[in-house]
Scaffold this active site. Sequence first.
Site, PDB file in Angstrom:
ATOM      1  N   HIS A   8      77.176   2.652  38.396  1.00  0.00           N
ATOM      2  CA  HIS A   8      76.545   1.353  38.675  1.00  0.00           C
ATOM      3  C   HIS A   8      75.336   1.509  39.603  1.00  0.00           C
ATOM      4  O   HIS A   8      74.970   0.571  40.317  1.00  0.00           O
ATOM      5  CB  HIS A   8      77.540   0.354  39.276  1.00  0.00           C
ATOM      6  CG  HIS A   8      78.802   0.199  38.486  1.00  0.00           C
ATOM      7  ND1 HIS A   8      78.896  -0.609  37.389  1.00  0.00           N
ATOM      8  CD2 HIS A   8      80.017   0.792  38.628  1.00  0.00           C
ATOM      9  CE1 HIS A   8      80.123  -0.532  36.884  1.00  0.00           C
ATOM     10  NE2 HIS A   8      80.822   0.322  37.627  1.00  0.00           N
ATOM     11  N   SER A  18      46.455   7.314  41.698  1.00  0.00           N
ATOM     12  CA  SER A  18      46.045   5.922  41.503  1.00  0.00           C
ATOM     13  C   SER A  18      44.531   5.823  41.611  1.00  0.00           C
ATOM     14  O   SER A  18      43.900   6.557  42.373  1.00  0.00           O
ATOM     15  CB  SER A  18      46.708   5.035  42.564  1.00  0.00           C
ATOM     16  OG  SER A  18      46.085   3.768  42.618  1.00  0.00           O
ATOM     17  N   LYS A  78      48.899   7.740  46.384  1.00  0.00           N
ATOM     18  CA  LYS A  78      49.891   7.697  45.304  1.00  0.00           C
ATOM     19  C   LYS A  78      49.946   8.988  44.504  1.00  0.00           C
ATOM     20  O   LYS A  78      48.946   9.652  44.267  1.00  0.00           O
ATOM     21  CB  LYS A  78      49.573   6.545  44.327  1.00  0.00           C
ATOM     22  CG  LYS A  78      49.686   5.145  44.909  1.00  0.00           C
ATOM     23  CD  LYS A  78      51.120   4.661  44.958  1.00  0.00           C
ATOM     24  CE  LYS A  78      51.771   4.568  43.598  1.00  0.00           C
ATOM     25  NZ  LYS A  78      51.058   3.707  42.632  1.00  0.00           N
ATOM     26  N   GLU A 108      57.385   8.349  32.690  1.00  0.00           N
ATOM     27  CA  GLU A 108      57.143   6.944  32.326  1.00  0.00           C
ATOM     28  C   GLU A 108      56.682   6.831  30.878  1.00  0.00           C
ATOM     29  O   GLU A 108      57.102   5.910  30.152  1.00  0.00           O
ATOM     30  CB  GLU A 108      56.103   6.335  33.267  1.00  0.00           C
ATOM     31  CG  GLU A 108      56.644   6.084  34.667  1.00  0.00           C
ATOM     32  CD  GLU A 108      55.590   5.556  35.628  1.00  0.00           C
ATOM     33  OE1 GLU A 108      55.969   5.120  36.725  1.00  0.00           O
ATOM     34  OE2 GLU A 108      54.383   5.579  35.289  1.00  0.00           O
TER      35      GLU A 108
END
Length: 462
Positions: free
Chosen positions: A159, A280, A286, A293
């Site tokens: 979970h 970024s 970043k 992804e």
Amino acid sequence: MTTDPKTWSQRFESALHPAIARFNASISFDIELIEYDITGSVAHATMLAKTGIISAAEGEQLVAGLEQIRLEYQQGFFKPGVEAEDVHFAVEKRLTEITGDVGKKLHTARSRNDQVGTDTRLYLRAEIAKIRHQLREFQYVLLSIAEQNVETLIPGYTHLQRAQPLSLAHHLLAYFEMADRDWERLGDVSKRVNISPLGSGALAGTTFPIDRHFTAELLQFEGVYANSLDGVSDRDFAIEFLAAASLIMVHLSRLAEEIILWSTQEFGFITLKDSCATGSSIMPQKKNPDVPELVRGKTGRVFGHLQGMLVLMKGLPLAYNKDLQDDKEALFDSVKTVKACLEAMAVLMSEGIVFNGDRLAAAVAEDFSNATDVADYLAARGVPFREAYNLVGKVVKTCIVGGKLLKDLSIEEWKALHPQFESDIYDAIAPRQVVAARNSYGGTGFEQVRKAIAEAHERLGH
């Protein structure tokens, strides 16, 4: 305005409208099948000569002409356009240019319906072999990392909540097992791909004395379709492949999601190397996990192709229908997507991430994921497990209120909770012991993990 007349038959008095010709054409994508089309045609021509349907000399001319087209295509000289409609007409037209009227005999005892079915199966058979090889390479990457991290600990979750600590190797080997099922599944699918429809004709077979088993043997098919209607209309094999491809993507996407989570500052379990991450355009600090992804995103493409193929097939009456032209783009794109994602994830895992050992060690020591081991400790000393379970739940609650972990309790506090507790409770709840103790078959105990690694090597043939 209409296009130039097409060589259909004298049944047609005018040519297709240009818009309809473009809409009808598949050459823009089925050119992918050209070498398989040539290979299938070589087998068909050889069979026609063997059975006496054409002469031996004509068979030799056809085969030589087809091989010339193959060479022209490989060298970039043969580039059929939309006027060819599809790859089959393109090859036949060029063959006729090379061999003259002999080229017009190639299509004897054959339809585009069984021809395209043959081409598609030859293509998919070859691509399945490539994907299975990539799966083995991916498994090897996982296995190599696992061997280096048998005693590296990582929090295990259910979970998405801390559950019990694990060997990192055990965690990675779970994905090894998923990939192994993918490899086996594709092997099973390949058996049903490797059946020849060639000789089924348009739908009813042919009046010519063809030898379907001979062409199947030449093309290394394991058998032939027993029913000509089924031979030209079956796309079960394509649906099965897309289902298997979808499961590969499910497994890659699950690993991708974990890598994304592990790379966040909140988890900090891994660091992405510059070679497999991007920055970024506005935030200079970043480092983005673009590879996982993209894999996670591309998964939906393959799922969509599976759903599209199921919808495509569900209402088709026997036998061939033009709808089936749309099976190819779904297959081609799924094959390319799966291959690209397998390659990217193998590179990412082998060269693009570093596990942060200190952070992982701290993570398994800062929670209550050893609570089950306290209950097991009491159960091993005769306390009914459910009673022990409820007692430990109260202990955890008390610790949370007091800002403590289980390891912070004094022996006096343990004994006050239950007289069965002794000083060895501290060893029992130490993260490394918690993992080592789970030595049941298939468990995360270090001994079992080493056995699993040895067994995995045997499966890979190392």
